[in-house]
Design a protein around this motif. Structure first.
Motif, PDB file in Angstrom:
ATOM      1  N   THR A   1       0.851  -1.193   0.000  1.00 19.19           N
ATOM      2  CA  THR A   1       0.000   0.000   0.000  1.00 19.19           C
ATOM      3  C   THR A   1       0.886   1.243   0.000  1.00 19.19           C
ATOM      4  OG1 THR A   1      -1.613  -1.203   1.329  1.00 19.19           O
ATOM      5  CG2 THR A   1      -1.862   1.184   1.220  1.00 19.19           C
ATOM      6  N   PRO A   2       0.840   2.041  -1.071  1.00 21.66           N
ATOM      7  CA  PRO A   2       1.654   3.259  -1.065  1.00 21.66           C
ATOM      8  C   PRO A   2       1.088   4.297  -0.101  1.00 21.66           C
ATOM      9  CG  PRO A   2       0.309   3.167  -3.040  1.00 21.66           C
ATOM     10  CD  PRO A   2       0.094   1.873  -2.302  1.00 21.66           C
ATOM     11  N   GLY A   3       1.977   5.104   0.440  1.00 23.06           N
ATOM     12  CA  GLY A   3       1.603   6.235   1.282  1.00 23.06           C
ATOM     13  C   GLY A   3       2.094   7.507   0.614  1.00 23.06           C
ATOM     14  N   ILE A   4       1.228   8.504   0.529  1.00 26.95           N
ATOM     15  CA  ILE A   4       1.574   9.742  -0.165  1.00 26.95           C
ATOM     16  C   ILE A   4       1.364  10.917   0.777  1.00 26.95           C
ATOM     17  CG2 ILE A   4       1.088  11.184  -2.171  1.00 26.95           C
ATOM     18  CD1 ILE A   4       0.027   8.692  -3.551  1.00 26.95           C
ATOM     19  N   PHE A   5       2.333  11.825   0.808  1.00 31.19           N
ATOM     20  CA  PHE A   5       2.294  12.977   1.705  1.00 31.19           C
ATOM     21  C   PHE A   5       1.794  14.216   0.973  1.00 31.19           C
ATOM     22  CE2 PHE A   5       5.744  10.224   3.259  1.00 31.19           C
ATOM     23  CZ  PHE A   5       5.164   9.852   4.455  1.00 31.19           C
ATOM     24  N   TYR A   6       0.870  14.923   1.618  1.00 33.20           N
ATOM     25  CA  TYR A   6       0.280  16.132   1.051  1.00 33.20           C
ATOM     26  C   TYR A   6       0.407  17.284   2.036  1.00 33.20           C
ATOM     27  CZ  TYR A   6      -1.884  13.420  -2.676  1.00 33.20           C
ATOM     28  OH  TYR A   6      -2.102  12.627  -3.765  1.00 33.20           O
ATOM     29  N   ASP A   7       0.619  18.489   1.505  1.00 33.87           N
ATOM     30  CA  ASP A   7       0.604  19.690   2.336  1.00 33.87           C
ATOM     31  C   ASP A   7      -0.785  19.899   2.933  1.00 33.87           C
ATOM     32  OD1 ASP A   7       3.285  20.281   1.778  1.00 33.87           O
ATOM     33  OD2 ASP A   7       2.751  21.451  -0.007  1.00 33.87           O
ATOM     34  N   ASP A   8      -1.810  19.551   2.168  1.00 33.23           N
ATOM     35  CA  ASP A   8      -3.190  19.704   2.617  1.00 33.23           C
ATOM     36  C   ASP A   8      -3.932  18.381   2.391  1.00 33.23           C
ATOM     37  OD1 ASP A   8      -5.843  20.335   3.136  1.00 33.23           O
ATOM     38  OD2 ASP A   8      -5.794  22.221   2.026  1.00 33.23           O
ATOM     39  N   PRO A   9      -3.803  17.429   3.331  1.00 33.05           N
ATOM     40  CA  PRO A   9      -4.426  16.118   3.148  1.00 33.05           C
ATOM     41  C   PRO A   9      -5.945  16.183   2.956  1.00 33.05           C
ATOM     42  CG  PRO A   9      -2.918  16.059   5.008  1.00 33.05           C
ATOM     43  CD  PRO A   9      -3.037  17.482   4.579  1.00 33.05           C
ATOM     44  N   ARG A  10      -6.617  17.092   3.637  1.00 28.99           N
ATOM     45  CA  ARG A  10      -8.077  17.178   3.505  1.00 28.99           C
ATOM     46  C   ARG A  10      -8.456  17.575   2.072  1.00 28.99           C
ATOM     47  NH1 ARG A  10     -11.553  16.512   7.109  1.00 28.99           N
ATOM     48  NH2 ARG A  10     -10.241  17.081   8.870  1.00 28.99           N
ATOM     49  N   ALA A  11      -7.752  18.538   1.509  1.00 32.25           N
ATOM     50  CA  ALA A  11      -8.006  18.928   0.117  1.00 32.25           C
ATOM     51  C   ALA A  11      -7.673  17.781  -0.829  1.00 32.25           C
ATOM     52  CB  ALA A  11      -7.198  20.175  -0.240  1.00 32.25           C
ATOM     53  N   ALA A  12      -6.612  17.041  -0.524  1.00 32.74           N
ATOM     54  CA  ALA A  12      -6.233  15.898  -1.360  1.00 32.74           C
ATOM     55  C   ALA A  12      -7.332  14.839  -1.366  1.00 32.74           C
ATOM     56  CB  ALA A  12      -4.916  15.296  -0.873  1.00 32.74           C
TER      57      ALA A  12
ATOM     58  N   THR B   1      -8.276  12.147  12.474  1.00 34.80           N
ATOM     59  CA  THR B   1      -7.903  13.546  12.704  1.00 34.80           C
ATOM     60  C   THR B   1      -7.361  13.720  14.121  1.00 34.80           C
ATOM     61  OG1 THR B   1     -10.157  14.084  13.380  1.00 34.80           O
ATOM     62  CG2 THR B   1      -9.617  14.417  11.066  1.00 34.80           C
ATOM     63  N   ASN B   2      -6.644  14.807  14.318  1.00 35.43           N
ATOM     64  CA  ASN B   2      -6.150  15.128  15.659  1.00 35.43           C
ATOM     65  C   ASN B   2      -7.181  15.997  16.385  1.00 35.43           C
ATOM     66  OD1 ASN B   2      -5.825  17.731  14.672  1.00 35.43           O
ATOM     67  ND2 ASN B   2      -3.586  17.609  14.561  1.00 35.43           N
ATOM     68  N   GLY B   3      -6.844  16.497  17.544  1.00 33.97           N
ATOM     69  CA  GLY B   3      -7.758  17.312  18.341  1.00 33.97           C
ATOM     70  C   GLY B   3      -8.185  18.606  17.677  1.00 33.97           C
ATOM     71  N   GLU B   4      -7.384  19.110  16.734  1.00 28.77           N
ATOM     72  CA  GLU B   4      -7.732  20.337  16.016  1.00 28.77           C
ATOM     73  C   GLU B   4      -8.473  20.055  14.712  1.00 28.77           C
ATOM     74  OE1 GLU B   4      -4.142  20.086  17.011  1.00 28.77           O
ATOM     75  OE2 GLU B   4      -5.039  20.714  18.901  1.00 28.77           O
ATOM     76  N   GLY B   5      -8.724  18.789  14.406  1.00 26.08           N
ATOM     77  CA  GLY B   5      -9.437  18.420  13.185  1.00 26.08           C
ATOM     78  C   GLY B   5      -8.564  18.226  11.965  1.00 26.08           C
ATOM     79  N   ALA B   6      -7.245  18.320  12.142  1.00 23.49           N
ATOM     80  CA  ALA B   6      -6.342  18.114  11.008  1.00 23.49           C
ATOM     81  C   ALA B   6      -6.217  16.622  10.698  1.00 23.49           C
ATOM     82  CB  ALA B   6      -4.959  18.700  11.313  1.00 23.49           C
ATOM     83  N   VAL B   7      -6.175  16.276   9.423  1.00 22.93           N
ATOM     84  CA  VAL B   7      -6.013  14.879   9.013  1.00 22.93           C
ATOM     85  C   VAL B   7      -4.595  14.439   9.340  1.00 22.93           C
ATOM     86  CG1 VAL B   7      -6.000  13.294   7.048  1.00 22.93           C
ATOM     87  CG2 VAL B   7      -7.733  15.114   7.175  1.00 22.93           C
TER      88      VAL B   7
END
Length: 149
Positions: free
Chosen positions: A10-21, A38-44
């Protein structure tokens, strides 16, 4: 042995904005989100998207050794290849979503019909459909490594 309902690779890909991705990959490529942590601030912080039996992990680009091509001036350090049932329909969907097509849709001498496109942050994706199995067999006959039993 991989967990149930998970491919062995399974490939893993890094994004500056995972939610937009996640939204863009669904719109342009037809992926669906199966997990989004997501974390406590809602970031993916971790997500998984699927298409058929394939899975790709999506995560945040933290900088350092985890960066998006956008942060590297567009440098492409990997690509993901995906076989689909209708590459022509996907090609039209990808163009309508505004993806930058790197290689136009065409038939290849080795039996695939394929195209290459960059996603919203510059990751390279190849999409193909095998249209001529005999051509594949002919073109790869002399290059196969025998499989061990």
């Amino acid at each position: 042995m991989p967990p149930k309902d998970f491919p062995q690779i399974t490939p893993g890909i890094f994004y500056d904005d995972p939610r937009a991705a996640l939204a863009w990959l669904a719109k342009a490529f037809g992926f669906s989100t199966r997990v989004c942590v997501t974390n406590g601030e809602g970031a993916v912080i971790h997500a998984e998207m699927e298409l058929g039996e394939g899975v790709v992990q999506i995560g945040p680009a933290y900088g350092g050794n985890r960066q998006s091509p956008r942060a590297l001036g567009g440098a492409c350090t990997q690509s993901v290849s995906v076989y689909v049932d209708d590459v022509d329909a996907l090609y039209e969907r990808v163009r309508a979503a505004g993806a930058r097509v790197e290689m136009e849709l065409s038939n290849k001498e080795y039996g695939d019909r394929s195209f290459g496109a960059l996603d919203l942050e510059g990751h390279l994706w190849w999409f193909a459909q095998r249209v001529d199995e005999d051509a594949w067999e002919r073109s790869t006959r002399d290059y196969r490594t025998p499989r061990s039993a």
